[in-house]
Every structure is written in C-alpha cells, then in structure tokens.
Enzyme design. Structure first.
Site, mmCIF file in Angstrom:
data_model
loop_
_atom_site.group_PDB
_atom_site.id
_atom_site.type_symbol
_atom_site.label_atom_id
_atom_site.label_comp_id
_atom_site.label_asym_id
_atom_site.label_seq_id
_atom_site.Cartn_x
_atom_site.Cartn_y
_atom_site.Cartn_z
ATOM 1 N N GLY A 282 10.106 13.554 -1.429
ATOM 2 C CA GLY A 282 11.003 13.873 -0.346
ATOM 3 C C GLY A 282 10.838 15.004 0.533
ATOM 4 N NE ARG B 141 -1.435 2.094 2.945
ATOM 5 C CZ ARG B 141 -0.445 2.846 3.535
ATOM 6 N NH1 ARG B 141 0.195 4.000 2.813
ATOM 7 N NH2 ARG B 141 0.086 2.674 4.588
ATOM 8 C CB CYS C 91 1.209 16.091 -1.367
ATOM 9 S SG CYS C 91 1.459 17.113 -2.563
ATOM 10 C CD GLU D 89 2.126 9.813 4.190
ATOM 11 O OE1 GLU D 89 1.635 11.008 4.010
ATOM 12 O OE2 GLU D 89 2.637 9.389 3.080
ATOM 13 N N GLY D 90 2.600 11.971 9.243
ATOM 14 C CA GLY D 90 2.226 12.557 10.556
ATOM 15 C C GLY D 90 1.938 11.698 11.655
ATOM 16 N N GLY E 171 11.506 16.149 10.920
ATOM 17 C CA GLY E 171 10.378 15.283 10.478
ATOM 18 C C GLY E 171 9.136 15.673 10.578
ATOM 19 C CB SER E 172 6.875 16.152 13.527
ATOM 20 O OG SER E 172 7.043 14.944 14.044
#
Ligand code: FAD
Length: 387
Positions: free
Chosen positions: A133, A93, A241, A366-367, A140-141
C-alpha cells in the site's frame, strides 16, 4: 514464442535452466490459465487464492529471493516467468509481482528476522497473500506527499489514513503499508485482520479485470512496535521495491505483446479477403514486420537488463528505460494487432483487446510513462523536472 517471431535467434542466449523455467511456466499458463481467463476477465472474478497456491508450488512467488522457502532463481529466469504469465494475462503477472517483488521483497529486504520468519515461508507457498500500500486517493505519482500517518502511542504505533488501487488488498493476509511518521516515511507489516483495517474491492475496472484491486482504510490501527520494518527508512525503501516490480514488468509486458502477435499471425494467415489471406497484403505485412521488430528489440532490452541485474549492476533509471519502452511498445502492438483482427479484434473470443485493456493499467502503475520519462530525463540532464 513461435520460431517465426524469434527473429534474432535469442533462444540460444538463454541457459538450459532459464529455458526450462520458461517452459514450465508456459505449460502452467496453457493448462491453468488460457482455458479460463476470458471468463475470469468477463466476470471480473479470478480464483486468485487457488492460483497463488499453484504458483507457489512451482516456486514462482518471491522467486528471485533467497531463503525462507524462496526459489533463489536468477533475474533472467524471473523475467522469463513474468513474460509467460503475462502472455496469459497481465492480471496474473500482477498477482505474482505484487506478492514477490513488492510485499515479500519489502519484508525480505527491510523486515526483522521475526517478520521474515512469520510471513515469508507462507507467502512463498501462496498460503498467505500480501499486498503493498503506497498509492493513496490523492497521492499517486507523488508518494512523498502521502497523507497516511503513523504516530507512536506508548510502545505501539497508531496508523491512520487510506490507500487506493491496491492489488490483492481484498484477499490479502498482510499489507505492507507506507506511512509518514515524525522521523520520515516508514513501512509496516500490517495483518489485515487487525482491528481498524478494512479493505473494499474496487469494481467496474475496464482493465486488469482478472486481478483483484481494492482500497484500504486505516482507522486508528494499533500496531505493536515490532510491526514496523526496521530496515526501511525514508521513501527510498518503497521506491526500491517498485524497482523490483518494474523489472518484472519490463519482461511481462512483452508476454502480452507476444500473445497478441502470435494470435494475429495465425489469424492473418487464415483469414481471406479479396480472395487471399490478409497476411499477404503489403500493408498487413508492414504492420506485422514493425511489431515483430519492436518485440525482439524489447526482448533484447529485457535480457540485457536481466543480465545486468544478475551481475548486480542494474540501476533504477535503467529499469525506467525498460519499463517506459517495453510497456509503451507492448500497448502499441496490442492496439495494432486489434486492427488486423478487424471486428474479431473487439471480441473476447480473442485475447487481443483484453491484453490491450490490461496494458493500459500496466502503462500507469509502477510509475506512469511520464514519470519514467522524467527519471530518464534527470539521468540525461542532471536536472529534476518532477515538480
Ligand atoms: C489496476 C491497478 C493496480 C494498482 N496496484 C497498486 C498497488 O498494488 N499498490 C500501489 O501502491 N499502487 C497501485 N496502483 C496505483 C498506481 O501505482 C498509480 O495509479 C500510479 O502511480 C499513478 O498514480 P495516479 O493514478 O494517482 O495518477 P496521478 O499521479 O494523478 O497522475 C495522473 C497523470 O498525471 C501525470 N503526472 C503526474 N505527475 C506528473 C509530473 N510531475 N510531470 C508530468 N506528468 C505527471 C501522470 O503521468 C498521469 O499521466 C495500481 C493502479 C492500478 C490502475
């Protein structure tokens, strides 16, 4: 899912077309993924390019986008496909999410007509692989603090920096790279064979082992002006996105949970201890009931968000509600299923521990859960608690 698990009779809420798409993907996963995925996972190798072409042939890449060879399916159909893929493995996925919802979506939404023509048709068939990217080793966060820079040099751009934890990077043909410029954050479609771009695979992952992850170094990468995505201005572009990809995770995570629960139901009804099936013990039934309730609640939530998306009414904070709840519950289901399988729960002969390990990454990427709590908290209070 097995009829027993559809406690709320959700199946009839789907259209014929949605059910058909779901069933096609389910068969693909049964034929092409299930027989091999335990080996891919154990070896940390997956034939991603081959699979991408097969997924592309079925219209699964950029499935919810329109034009340029994309299938133009509904958000619910895309979600159902994600659910089936992740019932096979979260890594597959991820391949489809990163290709369609991150890399293709960024080009489709923010790219020039030339960029769209150049990349989207071959990405839709799986001949070209894309990556996205945003994350860096030290950011990161908080992507707003990114260190990767793009500066103008005559008519060109020069890109310097590095991206980390990038799905598909080592096999990608094109990377959508987000960088800080004097005018704010901008996106670039970067062919991976551009001089100065190097991608290195990240090894020793204990999660998402059937997915290729890498780091990208950008060393004074010279790009023509037309490599910039003209429609993308500021951090809201990459965040939009991420909303697309998070929506797929709302559904996908439940596929992993469902596979765990189906495996566990079958196991518990045939495994006997103390002279009876372990499914007959009240403590086991309490676990099974609680997990099945969480699964259908998550599916209702996913379907509701999908219908909102198809009506063009889905907000990013609603996607956060879905990602936060469904990944957290899917992971809890996978861990609980593992207890019911006893020692077999830690074996690669069963998919449960693989799903649980995968969902650890899904919880973070993705968070993270904490970031989604902050998004929901901000919606509730009107106060940002991010920093
Ligand atoms: C297998 C895998 C694939 C990935 N693929 C991609 C990809 O394709 N492209 C890409 O760009 N990225 C990708 N990522 C990166 C992923 O998006 C980041 O790991 C994620 O955003 C978290 O960043 P971090 O790991 O730097 O953790 P950090 O940001 O350092 O966070 C560490 C911890 O601190 C918490 N935290 C941070 N800030 C706050 C705050 N304000 N309040 C409360 N808690 C906070 C976090 O919730 C977390 O628990 C991938 C990651 C993995 C594991």
């Amino acid at each position: 899912m097995t009829a027993a698990l559809d406690l709320l009779d959700l199946d009839p809420s789907l259209t014929d077309e949605e059910r058909q798409i779901r069933d096609v993907v389910r068969h693909l996963v049964d034929d092409r993924v299930r027989p091999h995925v335990a080996d891919w996972y154990e070896q940390g190798r997956v034939p991603a390019r081959e699979l991408a072409r097969e997924f592309g042939a079925l219209g699964l890449l950029g499935m919810h986008l329109t034009g340029y060879g994309c299938a133009g399916a509904s958000a619910v159909a895309y979600g159902l496909a994600c659910q089936e893929l992740e019932a096979g493995d979260s890594g597959l996925r991820s391949l489809v999410s990163v290709q369609g919802s991150l890399a293709m979506y960024a080009i489709w939404r923010y790219g020039s007509e030339e960029q769209k023509q150049r990349w989207l048709p071959s990405m839709a068939t799986g001949e070209a692989i894309g990556c996205f990217g945003l994350t860096e080793p030290d950011h990161g966060s908080d992507p707003a603090s990114m260190a990767t820079r793009a500066r103008r040099d005559g008519g060109d751009w020069l890109l310097t920096g590095g991206k980390m934890w990038i799905t598909n990077a080592p096999i990608a043909d094109v990377a959508v790279i987000w960088a800080r410029t004097d005018e704010g954050v901008r996106g670039f479609a970067v062919p991976m064979d551009t001089p100065g771009v190097t991608a290195r695979e990240i090894h020793r992952k204990m999660s998402l082992r059937a997915s290729v992850t890498g780091e990208i170094a950008l060393d004074d990468v010279r790009l023509p002006a037309d490599a910039q995505l003209p429609g993308a201005s500021g951090l809201k572009a990459p965040l939009s996105c991420l909303t697309e990809a998070r929506y797929g995770i709302v559904w996908g995570s439940l596929g992993a949970a469902r596979d765990c629960l189906e495996t566990t139901l079958a196991y518990a009804t045939t495994r006997t201890q103390f002279g009876r099936p372990i499914a007959g013990f009240q403590l086991t039934q309490a676990k099974l009931a609680d997990m099945a309730v969480e699964l259908v609640k998550g599916q209702l939530l996913a379907l509701h968000l999908g219908r909102l998306a198809d009506a063009d009414r889905l907000r990013p904070d609603q996607v956060s509600v879905g990602k936060l709840n469904n990944v957290r519950e899917a992971l809890a289901i996978a861990r609980q299923c593992r207890t019911i399988l006893g020692a077999n729960g830690v074996s690669g002969e069963y998919p449960v521990m693989r799903h649980a390990n995968n969902l650890e990454s899904v919880l973070t990427y993705e968070g993270t859960s904490e970031i989604h709590q902050l998004v929901v908290g901000q919606r509730l209070t009107g106060l940002s608690a991010f920093a």
